[in-house]
Design a protein around this motif. Sequence first.
Motif, PDB file in Angstrom:
ATOM      1  N   UNK A  68       0.828  -1.214   0.000  1.00  0.00           N
ATOM      2  CA  UNK A  68       0.000   0.000   0.000  1.00  0.00           C
ATOM      3  C   UNK A  68       0.861   1.262   0.000  1.00  0.00           C
ATOM      4  N   UNK A  69       0.189   2.410  -0.146  1.00  0.00           N
ATOM      5  CA  UNK A  69       0.860   3.694  -0.332  1.00  0.00           C
ATOM      6  C   UNK A  69       0.805   4.551   0.923  1.00  0.00           C
ATOM      7  N   UNK A  70       1.964   5.020   1.363  1.00  0.00           N
ATOM      8  CA  UNK A  70       2.017   5.923   2.514  1.00  0.00           C
ATOM      9  C   UNK A  70       1.400   7.270   2.154  1.00  0.00           C
ATOM     10  N   UNK A  71       0.561   7.814   3.026  1.00  0.00           N
ATOM     11  CA  UNK A  71      -0.094   9.104   2.764  1.00  0.00           C
ATOM     12  C   UNK A  71       0.904  10.264   2.687  1.00  0.00           C
ATOM     13  N   UNK A  81      -1.054  -5.233   8.570  1.00  0.00           N
ATOM     14  CA  UNK A  81      -2.312  -4.933   9.257  1.00  0.00           C
ATOM     15  C   UNK A  81      -3.045  -3.886   8.434  1.00  0.00           C
ATOM     16  N   UNK A  82      -4.040  -3.239   9.011  1.00  0.00           N
ATOM     17  CA  UNK A  82      -4.796  -2.210   8.291  1.00  0.00           C
ATOM     18  C   UNK A  82      -3.973  -0.947   8.081  1.00  0.00           C
ATOM     19  N   UNK A  83      -2.898  -0.791   8.866  1.00  0.00           N
ATOM     20  CA  UNK A  83      -2.104   0.426   8.817  1.00  0.00           C
ATOM     21  C   UNK A  83      -0.814   0.241   8.009  1.00  0.00           C
ATOM     22  N   UNK A 101      -3.416   3.616   4.891  1.00  0.00           N
ATOM     23  CA  UNK A 101      -2.793   3.915   3.599  1.00  0.00           C
ATOM     24  C   UNK A 101      -3.669   4.837   2.756  1.00  0.00           C
ATOM     25  N   UNK A 102      -3.063   5.437   1.740  1.00  0.00           N
ATOM     26  CA  UNK A 102      -3.781   6.365   0.871  1.00  0.00           C
ATOM     27  C   UNK A 102      -4.887   5.665   0.092  1.00  0.00           C
ATOM     28  N   UNK A 103      -4.776   4.374  -0.073  1.00  0.00           N
ATOM     29  CA  UNK A 103      -5.837   3.612  -0.738  1.00  0.00           C
ATOM     30  C   UNK A 103      -7.144   3.654   0.059  1.00  0.00           C
ATOM     31  N   UNK A 140      -1.696  15.863  -6.642  1.00  0.00           N
ATOM     32  CA  UNK A 140      -1.930  14.895  -7.718  1.00  0.00           C
ATOM     33  C   UNK A 140      -2.208  13.511  -7.139  1.00  0.00           C
ATOM     34  N   UNK A 141      -1.432  13.116  -6.134  1.00  0.00           N
ATOM     35  CA  UNK A 141      -1.578  11.794  -5.533  1.00  0.00           C
ATOM     36  C   UNK A 141      -2.924  11.647  -4.828  1.00  0.00           C
ATOM     37  N   UNK A 142      -3.318  12.670  -4.072  1.00  0.00           N
ATOM     38  CA  UNK A 142      -4.597  12.637  -3.351  1.00  0.00           C
ATOM     39  C   UNK A 142      -5.759  12.549  -4.340  1.00  0.00           C
ATOM     40  N   UNK A 143      -5.697  13.347  -5.389  1.00  0.00           N
ATOM     41  CA  UNK A 143      -6.755  13.353  -6.403  1.00  0.00           C
ATOM     42  C   UNK A 143      -6.871  11.995  -7.073  1.00  0.00           C
ATOM     43  N   UNK A 144      -5.718  11.400  -7.377  1.00  0.00           N
ATOM     44  CA  UNK A 144      -5.743  10.100  -8.045  1.00  0.00           C
ATOM     45  C   UNK A 144      -6.432   9.059  -7.184  1.00  0.00           C
TER      46      UNK A 144
END
Length: 221
Positions: A68-71, A81-83, A101-103, A140-144
């Motif tokens: 997953x992607x770090x915010x 885990x979930x984090x 994660x950002x997901x 850009x990352x948040x919008x995506x």
Amino acid sequence: MTQTRSLDIRAGVLIPVRQYEMVDFRHMYGTIYVLENPEAQRVKVGMTINNAVGRLEDVNDMWLQRKVTCQICGGRLVRASAQVPQHVVSGRRCPGGKALPLENDAALAEAYMEEIKASLDTLLGSEKGSVTRKVKTLEKRIKFYRYRERPIGAWQLRVTFHTNCAEKVELASHKLLADRLDEQASFGEVFHCSVSDAIEAIEITLRQLGLFEETRKETHS
């Protein structure tokens, strides 16, 4: 049949050492791979100097959100885990560890972006430019991740080409498929095309580079 397009291949040009090293890497022996996600109707064309099966596993880890992607830093990490797990960036502990994660959530990323935005008025020169670029990257990352489609299906390895100049072949093949690039994919080199279209683009490129006869092709079920 896909129309053959001319490639810009240059030789005998004096270039800086760092750029030379990059060009030299493009002449390395490697593997061009074609992955398919039948349910999502997507194809990925990539290259590796290692095992293509390893790349398949990495792509599925990202697609299925095992990675997953770090915010904050945008790093991809394997989650237990979930984090997002604790991690270090440039020698410092990233504040995105132990957060969702950002997901799954963007609240931390948005708060961090507003915090560094507020500091811009106090910065000058290169430091201000660096923070400005960071803000744009975060936006850009948040919008995506806010508007991306939910991933479906899984990726499978379909074809590999073992050849010289693997990176050069990969880049030129991407140019032939550029009008079918999926710009919403969560990682690069994903296309709205069939496996046969991807194979055709690679084989056209191999012929143009004079590598077709010496390339070993493998089909995977």
